[in-house]
Design a protein around this motif. Structure first.
Motif, PDB file in Angstrom:
ATOM      1  N   ARG A  13      87.170 -14.746 -33.028  1.00  0.00           N
ATOM      2  CA  ARG A  13      87.521 -14.040 -31.796  1.00  0.00           C
ATOM      3  C   ARG A  13      88.487 -12.910 -32.107  1.00  0.00           C
ATOM      4  NH1 ARG A  13      88.547 -17.084 -26.269  1.00  0.00           N
ATOM      5  NH2 ARG A  13      86.283 -17.046 -26.527  1.00  0.00           N
ATOM      6  N   ALA A  14      88.181 -11.760 -31.550  1.00  0.00           N
ATOM      7  CA  ALA A  14      89.053 -10.600 -31.747  1.00  0.00           C
ATOM      8  C   ALA A  14      90.330 -10.779 -30.937  1.00  0.00           C
ATOM      9  CB  ALA A  14      88.332  -9.330 -31.318  1.00  0.00           C
ATOM     10  N   SER A  15      91.442 -10.305 -31.487  1.00  0.00           N
ATOM     11  CA  SER A  15      92.740 -10.432 -30.816  1.00  0.00           C
ATOM     12  C   SER A  15      93.165  -9.080 -30.242  1.00  0.00           C
ATOM     13  CB  SER A  15      93.792 -10.931 -31.802  1.00  0.00           C
ATOM     14  OG  SER A  15      93.928 -10.036 -32.890  1.00  0.00           O
ATOM     15  N   TYR A  16      93.724  -9.129 -29.033  1.00  0.00           N
ATOM     16  CA  TYR A  16      94.202  -7.920 -28.356  1.00  0.00           C
ATOM     17  C   TYR A  16      95.729  -7.861 -28.464  1.00  0.00           C
ATOM     18  CZ  TYR A  16      89.618  -7.298 -26.214  1.00  0.00           C
ATOM     19  OH  TYR A  16      88.297  -7.095 -26.009  1.00  0.00           O
ATOM     20  N   LYS A  70      96.643   4.729 -29.773  1.00  0.00           N
ATOM     21  CA  LYS A  70      97.968   4.950 -29.218  1.00  0.00           C
ATOM     22  C   LYS A  70      98.423   3.803 -28.325  1.00  0.00           C
ATOM     23  CE  LYS A  70      97.498   9.993 -29.325  1.00  0.00           C
ATOM     24  NZ  LYS A  70      97.533  11.241 -28.540  1.00  0.00           N
ATOM     25  N   ASN A  71      97.501   3.195 -27.603  1.00  0.00           N
ATOM     26  CA  ASN A  71      97.892   2.142 -26.669  1.00  0.00           C
ATOM     27  C   ASN A  71      97.376   0.783 -27.145  1.00  0.00           C
ATOM     28  OD1 ASN A  71      99.218   3.970 -24.865  1.00  0.00           O
ATOM     29  ND2 ASN A  71      97.190   4.623 -24.150  1.00  0.00           N
ATOM     30  N   ASP A  72      96.553   0.170 -26.303  1.00  0.00           N
ATOM     31  CA  ASP A  72      96.048  -1.162 -26.675  1.00  0.00           C
ATOM     32  C   ASP A  72      95.103  -1.059 -27.864  1.00  0.00           C
ATOM     33  OD1 ASP A  72      97.463  -2.203 -24.610  1.00  0.00           O
ATOM     34  OD2 ASP A  72      95.762  -2.237 -23.209  1.00  0.00           O
ATOM     35  N   ARG A  73      95.132  -2.107 -28.648  1.00  0.00           N
ATOM     36  CA  ARG A  73      94.249  -2.157 -29.807  1.00  0.00           C
ATOM     37  C   ARG A  73      93.630  -3.548 -29.902  1.00  0.00           C
ATOM     38  NH1 ARG A  73      97.135  -4.651 -34.196  1.00  0.00           N
ATOM     39  NH2 ARG A  73      99.345  -4.954 -33.651  1.00  0.00           N
ATOM     40  N   LEU A  74      92.536  -3.596 -30.661  1.00  0.00           N
ATOM     41  CA  LEU A  74      91.833  -4.859 -30.887  1.00  0.00           C
ATOM     42  C   LEU A  74      91.695  -5.037 -32.385  1.00  0.00           C
ATOM     43  CD1 LEU A  74      88.734  -6.177 -28.994  1.00  0.00           C
ATOM     44  CD2 LEU A  74      88.667  -6.054 -31.483  1.00  0.00           C
ATOM     45  N   GLU A  75      92.048  -6.224 -32.845  1.00  0.00           N
ATOM     46  CA  GLU A  75      91.983  -6.503 -34.273  1.00  0.00           C
ATOM     47  C   GLU A  75      90.898  -7.562 -34.524  1.00  0.00           C
ATOM     48  OE1 GLU A  75      94.781  -8.081 -37.975  1.00  0.00           O
ATOM     49  OE2 GLU A  75      95.658  -7.703 -35.989  1.00  0.00           O
ATOM     50  N   HIS A 129      91.038  -2.533 -37.192  1.00  0.00           N
ATOM     51  CA  HIS A 129      91.571  -2.201 -35.870  1.00  0.00           C
ATOM     52  C   HIS A 129      90.592  -1.305 -35.122  1.00  0.00           C
ATOM     53  CE1 HIS A 129      95.434  -3.897 -37.113  1.00  0.00           C
ATOM     54  NE2 HIS A 129      95.240  -3.260 -38.272  1.00  0.00           N
ATOM     55  N   TYR A 130      90.529  -1.532 -33.788  1.00  0.00           N
ATOM     56  CA  TYR A 130      89.588  -0.787 -32.959  1.00  0.00           C
ATOM     57  C   TYR A 130      90.230  -0.472 -31.616  1.00  0.00           C
ATOM     58  CZ  TYR A 130      86.084  -2.824 -36.158  1.00  0.00           C
ATOM     59  OH  TYR A 130      85.380  -3.209 -37.263  1.00  0.00           O
ATOM     60  N   HIS A 131      89.747   0.626 -30.974  1.00  0.00           N
ATOM     61  CA  HIS A 131      89.983   0.757 -29.549  1.00  0.00           C
ATOM     62  C   HIS A 131      89.263  -0.403 -28.863  1.00  0.00           C
ATOM     63  CE1 HIS A 131      90.710   5.155 -30.538  1.00  0.00           C
ATOM     64  NE2 HIS A 131      91.781   4.838 -29.782  1.00  0.00           N
ATOM     65  N   PRO A 132      89.797  -0.959 -27.779  1.00  0.00           N
ATOM     66  CA  PRO A 132      89.194  -2.145 -27.164  1.00  0.00           C
ATOM     67  C   PRO A 132      87.710  -1.980 -26.832  1.00  0.00           C
ATOM     68  CG  PRO A 132      91.371  -1.794 -26.267  1.00  0.00           C
ATOM     69  CD  PRO A 132      91.076  -0.594 -27.137  1.00  0.00           C
ATOM     70  N   GLN A 180      74.831  -2.918 -30.923  1.00  0.00           N
ATOM     71  CA  GLN A 180      75.803  -1.909 -30.495  1.00  0.00           C
ATOM     72  C   GLN A 180      76.363  -2.180 -29.104  1.00  0.00           C
ATOM     73  OE1 GLN A 180      76.978   0.860 -32.462  1.00  0.00           O
ATOM     74  NE2 GLN A 180      76.045  -0.568 -33.926  1.00  0.00           N
ATOM     75  N   LYS A 181      76.497  -3.454 -28.773  1.00  0.00           N
ATOM     76  CA  LYS A 181      77.122  -3.838 -27.521  1.00  0.00           C
ATOM     77  C   LYS A 181      78.520  -4.378 -27.790  1.00  0.00           C
ATOM     78  CE  LYS A 181      72.836  -4.966 -25.103  1.00  0.00           C
ATOM     79  NZ  LYS A 181      72.059  -6.025 -24.393  1.00  0.00           N
ATOM     80  N   GLY A 182      79.410  -4.187 -26.797  1.00  0.00           N
ATOM     81  CA  GLY A 182      80.767  -4.673 -26.950  1.00  0.00           C
ATOM     82  C   GLY A 182      80.825  -6.185 -26.997  1.00  0.00           C
ATOM     83  N   MET A 183      81.874  -6.726 -27.662  1.00  0.00           N
ATOM     84  CA  MET A 183      81.974  -8.178 -27.809  1.00  0.00           C
ATOM     85  C   MET A 183      83.415  -8.569 -28.058  1.00  0.00           C
ATOM     86  SD  MET A 183      80.239  -8.454 -31.576  1.00  0.00           S
ATOM     87  CE  MET A 183      80.830  -7.440 -32.937  1.00  0.00           C
ATOM     88  N   ASN A 184      83.700  -9.822 -27.757  1.00  0.00           N
ATOM     89  CA  ASN A 184      84.983 -10.429 -28.098  1.00  0.00           C
ATOM     90  C   ASN A 184      84.789 -11.452 -29.212  1.00  0.00           C
ATOM     91  OD1 ASN A 184      86.489  -8.977 -26.184  1.00  0.00           O
ATOM     92  ND2 ASN A 184      85.920 -10.424 -24.559  1.00  0.00           N
ATOM     93  N   ASP A 185      83.862 -12.387 -29.001  1.00  0.00           N
ATOM     94  CA  ASP A 185      83.528 -13.350 -30.053  1.00  0.00           C
ATOM     95  C   ASP A 185      82.523 -12.700 -30.992  1.00  0.00           C
ATOM     96  OD1 ASP A 185      85.165 -15.168 -28.791  1.00  0.00           O
ATOM     97  OD2 ASP A 185      83.520 -16.041 -27.632  1.00  0.00           O
ATOM     98  N   TYR A 186      82.719 -12.892 -32.277  1.00  0.00           N
ATOM     99  CA  TYR A 186      81.829 -12.246 -33.234  1.00  0.00           C
ATOM    100  C   TYR A 186      81.628 -13.161 -34.431  1.00  0.00           C
ATOM    101  CZ  TYR A 186      86.042 -11.191 -35.967  1.00  0.00           C
ATOM    102  OH  TYR A 186      87.198 -11.297 -36.698  1.00  0.00           O
ATOM    103  N   TYR A 187      80.629 -12.795 -35.221  1.00  0.00           N
ATOM    104  CA  TYR A 187      80.271 -13.533 -36.425  1.00  0.00           C
ATOM    105  C   TYR A 187      80.141 -12.530 -37.569  1.00  0.00           C
ATOM    106  CZ  TYR A 187      78.999 -17.110 -33.008  1.00  0.00           C
ATOM    107  OH  TYR A 187      79.025 -18.013 -31.980  1.00  0.00           O
TER     108      TYR A 187
END
Length: 706
Positions: A31-34, A53-58, A63-66, A75-82
């Motif tokens: 799971r990605a952390s915010y 500059k603001n929120d980030r996702l690791e 590191h990524y923009h959320p 190419q769809k957004g996700m929180n849980d990943y493999y």
């Protein structure tokens, strides 16, 4: 994955050192952390390469923009990943990359995997084809034609049974003789009881086998065959392999006529159908099949209508003229010509033009048909139903020429007087080698001389014939009379059973061998079969079997059967008859479909090939019906060999039919009528006449007065 997770999994290793896959792949899930980005920390988005500059996702150490953390696959957004090969994927894409798919449901196998027949399966989806019971771990199974069977069902469906001991022949060889199969040690001479070796002559007398030495003791017999062996090799039993690993990289893979009648059938209107239905308890409907003495049954005539019997009440007398009109069948012996085929507009025909064949593509005989009112085949035993039980019936024998024996049955009792013309009508059946011809005699008197003179005039072939009358025995005397023999003769010649072939054709298939090698049909093909009849289990089937084996499933375990207004039809479906892997010609399938007069060719909707009837090598197939789905309809075309007459009901223009029971009834009427017409072809008419000549001659010789 934390070190604690690794330690926990290591403790669950099996004896081979393999790690089980936790259910639903949870061990691989991350799971990605915010978090917010401190102002002094300079971080760059891995996706857009711009500063965060603001929120980030690791995730995965990056590191990524959320909204820029996307699945590498979809190419769809996700929180849980493999993670796979150092790239992040959503659950679906990860399973597509790493998991085997079940050969049954085509879904990813994320838990226990079963490997069999060179494919992978969910454990609950690998089942016996017949009983549908799943195989357990290390359960042996038998494979045939790409299908798996448990031992019990495989033996019941495919392994031949010895005719003597009725046990399965499992040793790979058997003796084939007298239409049965035997253990080599059980096929013995009836007298000396010694086994008859393969290749030795076998004399069959009264259905029993005799060796060369003892054949005289068995009596006279004409059948002499040679016992042959056949290697029936049961597919090797195989065991299933279960594994927990679902990682694809590390998986372990194992291996009638235009006159409005169907050759004697009245073109029945709804009112007539209703009248017939209301008289169901008074008369019977039977169909007519002539049997060729040399081979399989052949057709003589099948058409008729049920009418009023002599002893029915006078309230039906208003229908008398209608029933009398049905009696005359002279049109059955007409030879109508084929009209020119009309090509469909804006599309290619289903059947190409071929030398020696006539085509019916739609509109040649009839422009259109009301699907609630079309000519339908109905049948009757004319002599038994109308004349046998009447008083005053006269029988005459003609034997001037031994090659043309003739038996005449004439109505001697006054039928009906035409008030306007003062005429009497008499029904007559003239049995010749051509068939049973029915005529109506109109006379001014019911005297015998008047009727005989009218008969010679109406039927010129009898003008100079010597007709010998056979007197029937009186009441209480021996009933083994000519009248009873004629009833038996009628039953011998006629039946209500048909067998027809259905051959499945895929895209780009032109040659018959390619079509006969299809092991399964498409969804469209299965839908067509469901419309045409019901699937029946052959083993123990007690109705018309059409030559299929109903004791040990040697010709398949199932078939398609239907009943239609007293007719029985058994379809020989090519994909239902066992497939022989090393036989390109599929002789076992051709043995049935190739010996059917009617062959239905079903083409998938995607098929663009035009059927060429000359590609079918069978000498027995005379009528070809091509059916192809077109949106929600069926498109139909017919082609027949020369010698086959046109038959009703004709194809409308355009030849499109909705997929329903009305189409089934129309097609069955057309197919039955077409098979009747095919009996006029030389291949069938010559042996049929020979059979009739022999039977009629035997009756004439038996009852000719001395």
């Amino acid at each position: 994955m934390s070190s604690d997770d690794v330690s926990e999994l290591s403790s669950k290793e099996d004896s081979n050192g393999n790690l089980p896959t936790p259910k639903k792949s949870k061990g691989h899930k991350r799971r990605a952390s915010y978090s917010s980005t401190p102002s002094k920390l300079k971080l760059t988005c891995e996706h857009c390469k711009k500063a965060i500059k603001n929120d980030r996702l690791e995730a995965n150490g990056l590191h990524y923009h959320p909204d820029h953390f996307l699945c590498t696959g979809c190419q769809k957004g996700m929180n849980d990943y493999y993670v796979y090969e150092d790239k992040a994927f959503c659950k679906k894409c990860y399973q597509d990359k790493t998991c085997d798919r079940c050969a049954h449901c085509n879904k990813p196998i994320t838990d226990e995997k079963l490997i069999a027949m060179g494919k992978t399966w969910h454990s609950k989806h690998f089942c016996c084809f017949i009983c549908q019971k799943p195989f357990g771990q290390e359960t042996p199974f038998c494979e045939k034609d790409g299908k798996a069977y448990c031992e019990k069902d495989f033996h019941e469906a495919f392994v031949p049974k010895c005719a003597k001991c009725n046990e399965a022949i499992l040793d790979g060889s058997c003796i084939s003789a007298i239409g049965k199969k035997w253990h080599p040690e059980h096929f013995c001479c009836t007298i000396c009881n010694k086994p008859i070796d393969v290749g030795s002559p076998v004399h069959v007398i009264g259905g029993k086998a005799y060796c060369e030495k003892d054949r005289i003791a068995g009596g006279e017999g004409e059948d002499q065959i040679v016992a042959s062996s056949s290697n029936f090799s049961q597919r090797m039993k195989r065991s299933l392999s279960f594994t927990k690993s679902h990682n694809k990289v590390n998986r372990d893979r194992s291996t009638s006529s235009p006159l409005g009648r169907i050759r004697g059938n009245a073109a029945m209107k709804p009112k007539n159908k209703d009248k017939l239905k209301n008289k169901e308890d008074k008369t019977k409907r039977t169909s007519i099949l002539a049997k060729d003495s040399n081979s399989s049954p052949t057709l003589l005539q099948r058409i008729g209508v049920r009418g009023r019997k002599e002893d029915e009440s006078d309230e039906d007398s208003s229908d008398e003229d209608e029933w009398l009109n049905f009696w005359d069948n002279s049109h059955e012996f007409a030879r109508p010509k084929w009209p020119d085929a009309i090509e469909p507009e804006g599309r290619a025909p289903l059947i190409c033009e071929a030398p020696g064949y006539h085509r019916e593509l739609g509109g040649e005989i009839s422009e259109e048909y009301d699907m609630d009112d079309f000519p339908m085949p109905t049948t009757t035993l004319w002599y038994k139903e109308y004349l046998h039980d009447l008083t005053g019936i006269e029988h005459y024998l003609v034997y001037d020429d031994p090659n043309r024996p003739t038996i005449i049955t004439m109505e001697g009792k006054k039928r009906k007087k035409d008030k306007k013309k003062s005429e009497l009508t008499f029904r007559v059946i003239i049995r010749t080698v051509r068939g049973d011809e029915r005529i109506l005699l109109k006379c001014n008197s019911d005297s015998k001389n008047t009727r005989m003179k009218a008969l010679r005039t109406a039927y010129p072939q009898l003008a100079d014939a010597k007709m010998i009358e056979v007197k029937e025995p009186g009441e209480g005397e021996n009933r083994n009379s000519l009248a009873e023999v004629l009833v038996t003769y009628e039953h011998k010649m006629f039946s209500n059973c048909y067998k027809m072939g259905i051959l499945y054709c895929k895209q780009n298939q032109k040659e018959e061998n390619d079509m006969y090698n299809n092991t399964t049909g498409s969804t469209e093909f299965e839908e067509f079969l469901n419309i045409m009849g019901k699937r029946v289990v052959l083993k123990g089937f007690d109705k018309f079997r059409g030559g299929l084996n109903v004791t040990d499933d040697l010709t398949g375990s199932h078939s398609v059967y239907t009943e239609y207004f007293g007719f029985e039809v058994m379809f020989h479906v090519s994909t239902f008859i066992p497939f022989t892997a090393d036989d390109q010609q599929q002789v076992e399938r051709k043995r049935h479909l190739g010996n059917d007069v009617i062959l239905i060719l079903f083409k998938d909707s995607t098929s663009t090939q035009i059927f060429d009837p000359s590609s079918i090598t069978s000498q027995y197939n005379h009528v070809f019906c091509v059916v192809q789905p077109e949106n929600n309809d069926y498109r139909v075309a017919f082609t027949c060999k020369q010698g086959v007459h046109p038959s009703e009901p004709g194809l409308p223009r355009p030849a499109l039919f909705q997929k329903d029971d009305k189409f089934k009834n129309w097609l069955l009427s057309k197919l039955i009528s077409a098979e009747v017409a095919a009996m006029q072809a030389q291949q069938f008419s010559i042996p049929l006449r020979r059979t009739r000549r022999q039977l009629l001659a035997e009756i004439v010789e038996k009852f000719m007065p001395t």
